[in-house]
Design an enzyme around this catalytic site. Sequence first.
Site, PDB file in Angstrom:
ATOM      1  N   CYS A 247       4.967   2.076   1.154  1.00  0.00           N
ATOM      2  CA  CYS A 247       3.563   2.022   1.592  1.00  0.00           C
ATOM      3  C   CYS A 247       3.083   3.267   2.326  1.00  0.00           C
ATOM      4  CB  CYS A 247       3.334   0.788   2.468  1.00  0.00           C
ATOM      5  SG  CYS A 247       4.143   0.888   4.072  1.00  0.00           S
TER       6      CYS A 247
ATOM      7  N   ALA B 272      26.066  -0.172  28.205  1.00  0.00           N
ATOM      8  CA  ALA B 272      26.472   1.109  27.654  1.00  0.00           C
ATOM      9  C   ALA B 272      27.918   1.480  27.995  1.00  0.00           C
ATOM     10  CB  ALA B 272      25.517   2.202  28.135  1.00  0.00           C
TER      11      ALA B 272
ATOM     12  N   HIS C 286      18.327  -5.273  23.059  1.00  0.00           N
ATOM     13  CA  HIS C 286      17.500  -4.078  22.892  1.00  0.00           C
ATOM     14  C   HIS C 286      17.472  -3.562  21.456  1.00  0.00           C
ATOM     15  CE1 HIS C 286      18.149  -3.332  27.486  1.00  0.00           C
ATOM     16  NE2 HIS C 286      17.219  -4.224  27.235  1.00  0.00           N
TER      17      HIS C 286
ATOM     18  N   THR D 287      27.950  -2.383  32.578  1.00  0.00           N
ATOM     19  CA  THR D 287      26.500  -2.307  32.751  1.00  0.00           C
ATOM     20  C   THR D 287      26.166  -2.112  34.224  1.00  0.00           C
ATOM     21  OG1 THR D 287      24.401  -3.528  32.609  1.00  0.00           O
ATOM     22  CG2 THR D 287      26.410  -4.858  32.661  1.00  0.00           C
TER      23      THR D 287
ATOM     24  N   CYS E  14       9.137  -0.331   8.680  1.00  0.00           N
ATOM     25  CA  CYS E  14       7.926   0.490   8.645  1.00  0.00           C
ATOM     26  C   CYS E  14       6.789  -0.214   9.375  1.00  0.00           C
ATOM     27  CB  CYS E  14       7.547   0.843   7.213  1.00  0.00           C
ATOM     28  SG  CYS E  14       6.582  -0.420   6.372  1.00  0.00           S
TER      29      CYS E  14
ATOM     30  N   GLN F 235      23.252  -5.118  25.657  1.00  0.00           N
ATOM     31  CA  GLN F 235      22.098  -4.232  25.801  1.00  0.00           C
ATOM     32  C   GLN F 235      22.270  -3.009  24.904  1.00  0.00           C
ATOM     33  OE1 GLN F 235      21.157  -4.041  30.361  1.00  0.00           O
ATOM     34  NE2 GLN F 235      23.270  -4.681  30.108  1.00  0.00           N
TER      35      GLN F 235
ATOM     36  N   THR G  47      31.408   3.833  26.106  1.00  0.00           N
ATOM     37  CA  THR G  47      31.719   5.206  26.522  1.00  0.00           C
ATOM     38  C   THR G  47      33.097   5.631  25.991  1.00  0.00           C
ATOM     39  OG1 THR G  47      32.447   4.348  28.663  1.00  0.00           O
ATOM     40  CG2 THR G  47      30.233   5.293  28.575  1.00  0.00           C
TER      41      THR G  47
HETATM   42  P1  CNA Z   1      23.736   2.202  32.228  1.00  0.00           P
HETATM   43  O1  CNA Z   1      22.627   1.933  33.174  1.00  0.00           O
HETATM   44  O2  CNA Z   1      23.907   3.575  31.700  1.00  0.00           O
HETATM   45  O3  CNA Z   1      25.072   1.740  32.982  1.00  0.00           O
HETATM   46  C1  CNA Z   1      26.334   1.886  32.420  1.00  0.00           C
HETATM   47  C2  CNA Z   1      27.338   1.428  33.461  1.00  0.00           C
HETATM   48  O4  CNA Z   1      28.601   1.389  32.840  1.00  0.00           O
HETATM   49  C3  CNA Z   1      27.461   2.340  34.678  1.00  0.00           C
HETATM   50  O5  CNA Z   1      27.364   1.564  35.865  1.00  0.00           O
HETATM   51  C4  CNA Z   1      28.860   2.972  34.549  1.00  0.00           C
HETATM   52  O6  CNA Z   1      29.489   3.130  35.800  1.00  0.00           O
HETATM   53  C5  CNA Z   1      29.566   1.933  33.718  1.00  0.00           C
HETATM   54  N1  CNA Z   1      30.630   2.450  32.854  1.00  0.00           N
HETATM   55  C6  CNA Z   1      30.685   3.584  32.115  1.00  0.00           C
HETATM   56  N2  CNA Z   1      31.811   3.616  31.380  1.00  0.00           N
HETATM   57  C7  CNA Z   1      32.493   2.479  31.684  1.00  0.00           C
HETATM   58  C8  CNA Z   1      33.731   1.930  31.240  1.00  0.00           C
HETATM   59  N3  CNA Z   1      34.522   2.546  30.345  1.00  0.00           N
HETATM   60  N4  CNA Z   1      34.100   0.729  31.766  1.00  0.00           N
HETATM   61  C9  CNA Z   1      33.347   0.086  32.686  1.00  0.00           C
HETATM   62  N5  CNA Z   1      32.177   0.566  33.132  1.00  0.00           N
HETATM   63  C10 CNA Z   1      31.748   1.738  32.616  1.00  0.00           C
HETATM   64  O7  CNA Z   1      23.661   1.249  30.973  1.00  0.00           O
HETATM   65  P2  CNA Z   1      23.208  -0.272  30.898  1.00  0.00           P
HETATM   66  O8  CNA Z   1      23.783  -0.791  29.643  1.00  0.00           O
HETATM   67  O9  CNA Z   1      23.444  -0.993  32.154  1.00  0.00           O
HETATM   68  O10 CNA Z   1      21.624  -0.115  30.738  1.00  0.00           O
HETATM   69  C11 CNA Z   1      21.010  -0.645  29.710  1.00  0.00           C
HETATM   70  C12 CNA Z   1      20.437   0.417  28.736  1.00  0.00           C
HETATM   71  C13 CNA Z   1      21.404   1.474  28.309  1.00  0.00           C
HETATM   72  C14 CNA Z   1      20.065  -0.281  27.482  1.00  0.00           C
HETATM   73  O11 CNA Z   1      18.701  -0.127  27.265  1.00  0.00           O
HETATM   74  C15 CNA Z   1      20.854   0.379  26.341  1.00  0.00           C
HETATM   75  O12 CNA Z   1      20.120   0.389  25.158  1.00  0.00           O
HETATM   76  C16 CNA Z   1      21.119   1.722  26.836  1.00  0.00           C
HETATM   77  N6  CNA Z   1      22.213   2.506  26.211  1.00  0.00           N
HETATM   78  C17 CNA Z   1      22.930   2.016  25.175  1.00  0.00           C
HETATM   79  C18 CNA Z   1      23.943   2.774  24.618  1.00  0.00           C
HETATM   80  C19 CNA Z   1      24.721   2.224  23.455  1.00  0.00           C
HETATM   81  O13 CNA Z   1      24.189   1.489  22.634  1.00  0.00           O
HETATM   82  N7  CNA Z   1      26.027   2.521  23.369  1.00  0.00           N
HETATM   83  C20 CNA Z   1      24.238   4.045  25.116  1.00  0.00           C
HETATM   84  C21 CNA Z   1      23.462   4.538  26.185  1.00  0.00           C
HETATM   85  C22 CNA Z   1      22.457   3.740  26.723  1.00  0.00           C
END
Ligand code: CNA
Length: 249
Positions: free
Chosen positions: A157, A25, A124, A195, A132, A106, A29
């Site tokens: 359906c 994620a 994911h 992540t 559907c 993810q 951001t």
């Molecule tokens: P998480 O657990 O929310 O971790 C995100 C990590 O990214 C954290 O450790 C933050 O410190 C770090 N972070 C935030 N911004 C930055 C940046 N600019 N640069 C570097 N690091 C940064 O999310 P994960 O992806 O680890 O967990 C997996 C989940 C989150 C999955 O199931 C996703 O589907 C889910 N998710 C996805 C989205 C999306 O598709 N954009 C958004 C929110 C959550």
Amino acid sequence: MTHTQIDTLTSWLDEARSAVFFGGAGVSTASGIPDFRSAAGLYASQGRGGRSPEYMLSHECLMNEPAEFFTFHRQNLVHPDAQPNRAHTGLAELERQARMTAVVTQNIDGLHQKAGSQVVHELHGSVQRYYCLGRGHHQFTLEQIPDSPVVPICPDCGAMIRPDVVLYGEMLDDDVVDAAVTAVRQADVLLVGGTSLNVYPAAGLLHYYRGDRLALVNLTETPMDYQADLVIHSPIDEVIGQVCDRLFV
Ligand code: CNA
């Protein structure tokens, strides 16, 4: 981040022929999509009506309270106006230059494809795709899902339509996991970014990497920092942006 760290990552990716990116994620951001576990993330909110965000993102919620599920889904997970940032565009360029073979993500936002990456393994799923629950599993794009009724119904359906995302309580797709594992096994460089590495089985992917160029870029510490050959605690979009500025002058 230091010049030495950026120099090291730049030279690794310059020499790479089968680099793989594994992200979460934090990659999106900078595109205005909140992550889950940061202070400003979705988990800091309380869910709806006392329900936890985990419940709102679960198979149980979809089946038992579909109207609540879809309201939460539309408000928090669908970001149709979000645009790729320097991380997404840099990774797409690395693929075009035949340095990177795959992105494993993810994320469910579809921004890697929007930036031009061709090989994207979405562990994911994606909010861009829907199907559907009827026998035909009719498929739809995000644009084909109307806002009303709240719970979308298949025009073919009459069954409920659901997003093609892996909810809490559901299994990952075996074919997607296999493809991701194969890519990581064959990687000469593994770049992991944005992540928290808290969500399994996705976080376990790092164990399949066999090389000695594992770079981990995250704003905060992760449980896997000790395994990495290079750790940078900085924004992934800025790190990839700086590396690409040096590689593609
Ligand atoms: P998480 O657990 O929310 O971790 C995100 C990590 O990214 C954290 O450790 C933050 O410190 C770090 N972070 C935030 N911004 C930055 C940046 N600019 N640069 C570097 N690091 C940064 O999310 P994960 O992806 O680890 O967990 C997996 C989940 C989150 C999955 O199931 C996703 O589907 C889910 N998710 C996805 C989205 C999306 O598709 N954009 C958004 C929110 C959550």
